[in-house]
Motif scaffolding. Structure first.
Motif, PDB file in Angstrom:
ATOM      1  N   LEU A 251       2.286 -11.011  -7.704  1.00  0.00           N
ATOM      2  CA  LEU A 251       1.534 -11.089  -8.962  1.00  0.00           C
ATOM      3  C   LEU A 251       0.690  -9.839  -9.224  1.00  0.00           C
ATOM      4  N   ASP A 252       0.028  -9.328  -8.198  1.00  0.00           N
ATOM      5  CA  ASP A 252      -0.940  -8.248  -8.428  1.00  0.00           C
ATOM      6  C   ASP A 252      -0.301  -6.942  -8.891  1.00  0.00           C
ATOM      7  N   PRO A 253       0.771  -6.479  -8.229  1.00  0.00           N
ATOM      8  CA  PRO A 253       1.377  -5.242  -8.746  1.00  0.00           C
ATOM      9  C   PRO A 253       1.914  -5.422 -10.163  1.00  0.00           C
ATOM     10  N   ILE A 254       2.480  -6.584 -10.459  1.00  0.00           N
ATOM     11  CA  ILE A 254       3.049  -6.806 -11.785  1.00  0.00           C
ATOM     12  C   ILE A 254       1.954  -6.915 -12.851  1.00  0.00           C
ATOM     13  N   PHE A 255       0.898  -7.631 -12.538  1.00  0.00           N
ATOM     14  CA  PHE A 255      -0.120  -7.886 -13.565  1.00  0.00           C
ATOM     15  C   PHE A 255      -1.338  -6.978 -13.480  1.00  0.00           C
ATOM     16  N   LYS A 256      -1.572  -6.398 -12.307  1.00  0.00           N
ATOM     17  CA  LYS A 256      -2.773  -5.574 -12.170  1.00  0.00           C
ATOM     18  C   LYS A 256      -2.447  -4.146 -11.754  1.00  0.00           C
ATOM     19  N   GLY A 257      -1.159  -3.875 -11.587  1.00  0.00           N
ATOM     20  CA  GLY A 257      -0.742  -2.511 -11.258  1.00  0.00           C
ATOM     21  C   GLY A 257      -1.155  -2.045  -9.875  1.00  0.00           C
ATOM     22  N   ALA A 258      -1.426  -2.951  -8.949  1.00  0.00           N
ATOM     23  CA  ALA A 258      -1.818  -2.550  -7.586  1.00  0.00           C
ATOM     24  C   ALA A 258      -1.440  -3.637  -6.587  1.00  0.00           C
ATOM     25  N   TYR A 259      -0.949  -3.224  -5.428  1.00  0.00           N
ATOM     26  CA  TYR A 259      -0.730  -4.203  -4.354  1.00  0.00           C
ATOM     27  C   TYR A 259      -2.088  -4.666  -3.832  1.00  0.00           C
ATOM     28  N   PRO A 260      -2.202  -5.925  -3.425  1.00  0.00           N
ATOM     29  CA  PRO A 260      -3.475  -6.382  -2.855  1.00  0.00           C
ATOM     30  C   PRO A 260      -3.739  -5.638  -1.541  1.00  0.00           C
ATOM     31  N   ALA A 261      -4.943  -5.073  -1.410  1.00  0.00           N
ATOM     32  CA  ALA A 261      -5.243  -4.179  -0.280  1.00  0.00           C
ATOM     33  C   ALA A 261      -5.061  -4.875   1.064  1.00  0.00           C
ATOM     34  N   ASP A 262      -5.506  -6.126   1.165  1.00  0.00           N
ATOM     35  CA  ASP A 262      -5.418  -6.810   2.469  1.00  0.00           C
ATOM     36  C   ASP A 262      -3.960  -7.022   2.880  1.00  0.00           C
ATOM     37  N   THR A 263      -3.130  -7.400   1.916  1.00  0.00           N
ATOM     38  CA  THR A 263      -1.722  -7.651   2.236  1.00  0.00           C
ATOM     39  C   THR A 263      -0.999  -6.344   2.541  1.00  0.00           C
ATOM     40  N   LEU A 264      -1.314  -5.306   1.780  1.00  0.00           N
ATOM     41  CA  LEU A 264      -0.657  -4.017   1.993  1.00  0.00           C
ATOM     42  C   LEU A 264      -0.979  -3.483   3.388  1.00  0.00           C
ATOM     43  N   GLU A 265      -2.203  -3.704   3.818  1.00  0.00           N
ATOM     44  CA  GLU A 265      -2.606  -3.264   5.158  1.00  0.00           C
ATOM     45  C   GLU A 265      -1.795  -4.002   6.225  1.00  0.00           C
ATOM     46  N   TRP A 266      -1.625  -5.285   6.028  1.00  0.00           N
ATOM     47  CA  TRP A 266      -0.842  -6.105   6.968  1.00  0.00           C
ATOM     48  C   TRP A 266       0.603  -5.628   6.982  1.00  0.00           C
ATOM     49  N   ILE A 267       1.146  -5.340   5.813  1.00  0.00           N
ATOM     50  CA  ILE A 267       2.525  -4.858   5.714  1.00  0.00           C
ATOM     51  C   ILE A 267       2.665  -3.500   6.415  1.00  0.00           C
ATOM     52  N   ALA A 268       1.679  -2.642   6.210  1.00  0.00           N
ATOM     53  CA  ALA A 268       1.748  -1.280   6.770  1.00  0.00           C
ATOM     54  C   ALA A 268       1.845  -1.305   8.293  1.00  0.00           C
ATOM     55  N   GLU A 269       1.333  -2.351   8.914  1.00  0.00           N
ATOM     56  CA  GLU A 269       1.429  -2.465  10.377  1.00  0.00           C
ATOM     57  C   GLU A 269       2.837  -2.834  10.825  1.00  0.00           C
ATOM     58  N   ARG A 270       3.668  -3.261   9.891  1.00  0.00           N
ATOM     59  CA  ARG A 270       5.001  -3.756  10.252  1.00  0.00           C
ATOM     60  C   ARG A 270       6.155  -3.015   9.614  1.00  0.00           C
ATOM     61  N   SER A 271       5.841  -2.235   8.608  1.00  0.00           N
ATOM     62  CA  SER A 271       6.923  -1.676   7.788  1.00  0.00           C
ATOM     63  C   SER A 271       6.526  -0.324   7.199  1.00  0.00           C
ATOM     64  N   PRO A 272       7.502   0.564   7.069  1.00  0.00           N
ATOM     65  CA  PRO A 272       7.213   1.847   6.392  1.00  0.00           C
ATOM     66  C   PRO A 272       7.119   1.699   4.879  1.00  0.00           C
ATOM     67  N   MET A 273       7.081   0.459   4.403  1.00  0.00           N
ATOM     68  CA  MET A 273       7.077   0.215   2.956  1.00  0.00           C
ATOM     69  C   MET A 273       6.092   1.108   2.190  1.00  0.00           C
ATOM     70  N   PRO A 274       4.829   1.256   2.637  1.00  0.00           N
ATOM     71  CA  PRO A 274       3.906   2.068   1.818  1.00  0.00           C
ATOM     72  C   PRO A 274       4.404   3.492   1.573  1.00  0.00           C
ATOM     73  N   SER A 275       5.173   4.037   2.505  1.00  0.00           N
ATOM     74  CA  SER A 275       5.670   5.404   2.304  1.00  0.00           C
ATOM     75  C   SER A 275       6.783   5.457   1.254  1.00  0.00           C
ATOM     76  N   HIS A 276       7.283   4.282   0.832  1.00  0.00           N
ATOM     77  CA  HIS A 276       8.306   4.240  -0.219  1.00  0.00           C
ATOM     78  C   HIS A 276       7.696   4.128  -1.614  1.00  0.00           C
ATOM     79  N   ILE A 277       6.383   3.962  -1.676  1.00  0.00           N
ATOM     80  CA  ILE A 277       5.740   3.853  -2.988  1.00  0.00           C
ATOM     81  C   ILE A 277       5.497   5.266  -3.518  1.00  0.00           C
ATOM     82  N   ARG A 278       6.196   5.632  -4.577  1.00  0.00           N
ATOM     83  CA  ARG A 278       6.026   6.971  -5.133  1.00  0.00           C
ATOM     84  C   ARG A 278       5.026   6.950  -6.277  1.00  0.00           C
TER      85      ARG A 278
END
Ligand code: PNW
Length: 441
Positions: A251-278
């Motif tokens: 919901l947040d990226p679609i409606f607020k234009g940003a990933y939720p910081a807490d979730t993104l941090e959790w993801i970053a510990e498991r996945s290179p996903m943040p480096s795919h955000i251009r």
């Protein structure tokens, strides 16, 4: 008197998806999809079932349209099989594929039923999967090209981009129980980003070329609650975290234009996903939404360790704990925490092992109660000022329920798989009366 909570323009609809109902997988130039591939490997789908024939809707759609008209449906949500349009995932469209959906849309119009099309309900062309699928950023670009073909080909006002990105991420890439059967969190969250990017790119194309039409995502959302003491800070943390992974990260990226910081941090510990955000991606993903498809089946009650606790009865499928209040809470939350866009409940329903009785009827009382209670929750949300425009039962027909095969039957119309004979279940008759009278009964 009709239920005063529902506006007279409310759309009473039903929903399906291509791979679950069409069959005819090798006809009219259709290419293979990831689900054809997934079904071909023993052990992936119960009883070795596949969507190769399904309920033969590709050939029987005129009969199905007549059944819809008989119920008085105001709207029908279907999905387009991308591999029918671009068998190899890109390039010139296959005319016979376009023609099928044109005939379907014409048939709906003739019967006064408003069509709503989902562009992607999981049947990715296998050729694109071979090139990396949703892990490959190019797939999002290919999706936007395919979307443009469809926007030009079909005269439809309302469009949905991606059906349930969460299910692709979780079932397809974290747990490996759906196509493409990957079990790898590091890859799953890269897929999440590219699915959202695809949603944004396609939405942009529609807005540029077809002002006046509407588009949005179809999100399955799960309200999360503390199973016991909601004031326990430990449990509150767990619930908030789960809400991030199941709801806010979409919901947040679609409606607020940003990933939720807490979730993104959790993801970053498991996945290179943040480096795919251009640069610019979140602007694309944040393209304005005209209509939000809300898909609700169940809520999650969690203990301090984040384990799910079942507090209410479940349906035939264990994951479906029946909690209609969750739908009310969800709709009110969307109104309170996100921009006010029109909402459509694009899926809600329940499976049962329905059979046709000796009297020729299918007595699915449990489904009637389920639908009534959830529509009551929608009515309460409407009374609170939530802008819900319509409701689409999942599903119009019994169909191929993915990894579960054909056993769980979600339809309000029964299908005898041996003969393809359709029978209106009692829930369909109940829905017909509701549509005619406006009363939940
Ligand atoms: C949806 N969950 O999937 C899909 O959009 C349909 O194609 C499917 O047939 C229907 O629901 C019934 O399963 C879901 O775990 C998959 O909560 C999983 C969940 C919910 C919906």
């Amino acid at each position: 008197m009709p239920d005063p909570r529902f506006p007279s323009a409310f759309t009473w609809g039903a929903a399906t998806s291509a791979y679950q109902i069409e069959g005819a997988v090798a006809e009219d130039g259709r290419g293979a999809s990831v689900w054809d591939t997934f079904c071909a490997t023993p052990g992936n789908v119960k009883d070795g079932a596949t969507g190769a024939v399904a309920v033969d809707h590709y050939h029987r759609y005129p009969e199905d349209l007549d059944l819809m008209a008989g119920l008085g449906l105001g709207g029908y949500r279907f999905s387009i099989a991308w591999p029918r349009i671009q068998p190899a995932g890109s390039g010139r469209p296959e005319q016979r594929g376009l023609d099928f959906y044109r005939r379907l849309v014409d048939g709906l119009r003739e019967r006064g039923i408003a069509p709503m099309a989902t562009l992607f309900h999981w049947d990715l062309p296998q050729a694109l999967q071979d090139a990396g699928g949703w892990e490959n950023r190019d797939t999002a670009e290919r999706f936007a090209e395919y979307a443009e073909i469809m926007f030009d080909a079909l005269d439809i006002r309302d469009w949905l981009t991606i059906n349930e990105p969460k299910t692709v991420v979780d079932c397809g890439y974290r747990w490996g129980i759906h196509a493409p059967g990957v079990q790898d969190e590091s890859r799953a969250f890269v897929v999440l980003h590219h699915l959202l990017l695809a949603h944004g790119l396609a939405s942009r194309v529609l807005h540029e070329h077809h002002p006046g039409r509407r588009i949005g995502p179809a999100l399955n959302l799960h309200p999360t609650y503390a199973a016991e003491d909601p004031d326990d800070p430990e449990v509150a943390k767990v619930v908030r975290h789960r809400d991030g992974l199941e709801n806010r990260v979409y919901l947040d990226p679609i409606f607020k234009g940003a990933y939720p910081a807490d979730t993104l941090e959790w993801i970053a510990e498991r996945s290179p996903m943040p480096s795919h955000i251009r640069d610019g991606d979140l602007k694309v993903i944040g393209e304005p939404v005209d209509v939000l498809g809300v898909q609700y089946y169940t809520s999650h009650f969690l203990d301090r360790r984040g384990e799910r606790v079942l507090k209410y009865p479940t349906a035939q499928l264990e994951w479906l704990e029946i909690f209609p209040r969750g739908l009310y809470d969800l709709l009110v939350r969307l109104k309170d925490e996100y921009p006010a866009v029109p909402l459509l409940v694009t899926e809600n329903g329940v499976p049962a092992p329905d059979e046709v009785g000796e009297d020729g009827r299918v007595d699915d009382q449990g489904r009637i109660a389920f639908l009534r209670d959830h529509l009551d929750a929608v009515g309460d949300a409407l009374a609170e000022g939530v802008p819900v425009e319509g409701y689409y039962v999942w599903s119009f027909l019994d169909n191929f329920e993915w990894a579960e095969g054909y056993e769980p039957r979600f339809g309000i119309v029964h299908v005898d798989y041996a003969t393809q004979r359709r029978t209106l279940k009692n829930s369909a008759l109940w829905y017909r009366d509701l549509i005619a009278t406006g009363r939940l009964g």
